[in-house]
Scaffold this motif. Sequence first.
Motif, PDB file in Angstrom:
ATOM      1  N   VAL A 127       2.832  34.991 -93.528  1.00  0.00           N
ATOM      2  CA  VAL A 127       4.063  34.326 -93.978  1.00  0.00           C
ATOM      3  C   VAL A 127       4.626  35.035 -95.212  1.00  0.00           C
ATOM      4  CG1 VAL A 127       3.519  32.067 -92.989  1.00  0.00           C
ATOM      5  CG2 VAL A 127       2.824  32.569 -95.348  1.00  0.00           C
ATOM      6  N   ALA A 128       3.751  35.647 -95.999  1.00  0.00           N
ATOM      7  CA  ALA A 128       4.206  36.405 -97.166  1.00  0.00           C
ATOM      8  C   ALA A 128       4.996  37.640 -96.735  1.00  0.00           C
ATOM      9  CB  ALA A 128       3.007  36.812 -98.020  1.00  0.00           C
ATOM     10  N   PHE A 129       4.465  38.363 -95.754  1.00  0.00           N
ATOM     11  CA  PHE A 129       5.172  39.547 -95.247  1.00  0.00           C
ATOM     12  C   PHE A 129       6.531  39.150 -94.662  1.00  0.00           C
ATOM     13  CE2 PHE A 129       0.867  41.496 -95.136  1.00  0.00           C
ATOM     14  CZ  PHE A 129       1.167  42.679 -95.791  1.00  0.00           C
ATOM     15  N   GLU A 189      12.614  34.479-104.928  1.00  0.00           N
ATOM     16  CA  GLU A 189      13.176  34.923-106.206  1.00  0.00           C
ATOM     17  C   GLU A 189      12.198  35.910-106.834  1.00  0.00           C
ATOM     18  OE1 GLU A 189      16.072  34.317-107.565  1.00  0.00           O
ATOM     19  OE2 GLU A 189      16.765  32.909-106.034  1.00  0.00           O
ATOM     20  N   GLY A 190      12.616  37.154-106.982  1.00  0.00           N
ATOM     21  CA  GLY A 190      11.723  38.194-107.473  1.00  0.00           C
ATOM     22  C   GLY A 190      11.165  37.953-108.861  1.00  0.00           C
ATOM     23  N   GLU A 191      11.904  37.200-109.682  1.00  0.00           N
ATOM     24  CA  GLU A 191      11.468  36.949-111.059  1.00  0.00           C
ATOM     25  C   GLU A 191      10.787  35.586-111.219  1.00  0.00           C
ATOM     26  OE1 GLU A 191      11.677  39.456-113.190  1.00  0.00           O
ATOM     27  OE2 GLU A 191      12.580  40.529-111.507  1.00  0.00           O
ATOM     28  N   GLY A 195       3.322  35.468-102.140  1.00  0.00           N
ATOM     29  CA  GLY A 195       2.972  36.733-101.502  1.00  0.00           C
ATOM     30  C   GLY A 195       4.105  37.732-101.499  1.00  0.00           C
ATOM     31  N   ALA A 196       5.322  37.246-101.291  1.00  0.00           N
ATOM     32  CA  ALA A 196       6.485  38.140-101.301  1.00  0.00           C
ATOM     33  C   ALA A 196       6.649  38.789-102.675  1.00  0.00           C
ATOM     34  CB  ALA A 196       7.741  37.365-100.919  1.00  0.00           C
ATOM     35  N   ILE A 197       6.416  37.994-103.721  1.00  0.00           N
ATOM     36  CA  ILE A 197       6.535  38.519-105.083  1.00  0.00           C
ATOM     37  C   ILE A 197       5.431  39.541-105.368  1.00  0.00           C
ATOM     38  CG2 ILE A 197       6.452  37.887-107.533  1.00  0.00           C
ATOM     39  CD1 ILE A 197       7.715  35.178-106.672  1.00  0.00           C
ATOM     40  N   VAL A 198       4.236  39.301-104.814  1.00  0.00           N
ATOM     41  CA  VAL A 198       3.145  40.276-104.932  1.00  0.00           C
ATOM     42  C   VAL A 198       3.537  41.577-104.227  1.00  0.00           C
ATOM     43  CG1 VAL A 198       0.792  40.810-104.153  1.00  0.00           C
ATOM     44  CG2 VAL A 198       1.266  38.621-105.270  1.00  0.00           C
ATOM     45  N   LEU A 199       4.132  41.465-103.051  1.00  0.00           N
ATOM     46  CA  LEU A 199       4.594  42.652-102.328  1.00  0.00           C
ATOM     47  C   LEU A 199       5.685  43.383-103.111  1.00  0.00           C
ATOM     48  CD1 LEU A 199       4.563  41.165 -98.737  1.00  0.00           C
ATOM     49  CD2 LEU A 199       3.425  43.294 -99.400  1.00  0.00           C
ATOM     50  N   LYS A 200       6.426  42.641-103.910  1.00  0.00           N
ATOM     51  CA  LYS A 200       7.477  43.235-104.745  1.00  0.00           C
ATOM     52  C   LYS A 200       6.891  43.951-105.955  1.00  0.00           C
ATOM     53  CE  LYS A 200      11.987  43.592-105.424  1.00  0.00           C
ATOM     54  NZ  LYS A 200      12.840  44.306-104.464  1.00  0.00           N
TER      55      LYS A 200
END
Length: 211
Positions: free
Chosen positions: A114-116, A125-127, A157-162
């Motif tokens: 789900v993170a990917f 939100e990246g921040e 997870g999305a933020i970790v990928l960022k």
Amino acid sequence: MPEHEMNQVPPYEFYTQKRWENWLGRARESGFQIKETEEEVGKESAVFVNMVDDVILACLKVTARFEKAMLSKEKALQILEEIRDIVLSEVDPISEDIDLMIDSVQTSLMGALVAFECYVMGDYEGEASIDELIKAAVDAEASDNLDLALDYTAQCGAIVLKGQSLPEEAMAELPYGIVAEWLDGIDSISAAMVGSDSYKEFDEDDEEDAV
């Protein structure tokens, strides 16, 4: 390459049913049993860690190509969905202990997948504060709102990928539960990204990676 020849090139396979079944075979052969000593458990449980890492590496290859615009958003999401269908499908019973471990593997992979998907969708939100998202996920689980908990986990997870890191203190203080298992999958993404960037390596002229 002429277009008619390109159409004949088999699609690049990031992950396959056969690959997953090979891992299940290794799990079966491991004879894993939950034991008293961590040393014994660690040796036999390595196969389950490697199962997770192999799937995450495949997903990282997808996002690396998405970032390079070699895969469209739609194509990347389609591939991630295909991987999800393979690794989250029901597994035939092997033994009580191995079944428990595979269930844990699949729960961790759910958090990672789900993170990917969230990352590719750009639905985060990246921040944003990972600490706050983790707390929100834990609170949602405590309120039996698992859909919301999974959404917060996906954003983590999305933020970790960022490029952000998982906060060690927040991870160490996690109460046992499904959010903790989902976040294990996010932790595996973080470890894979730190461990090697080989997933970013590909031949620019390789038609297999083309959309």
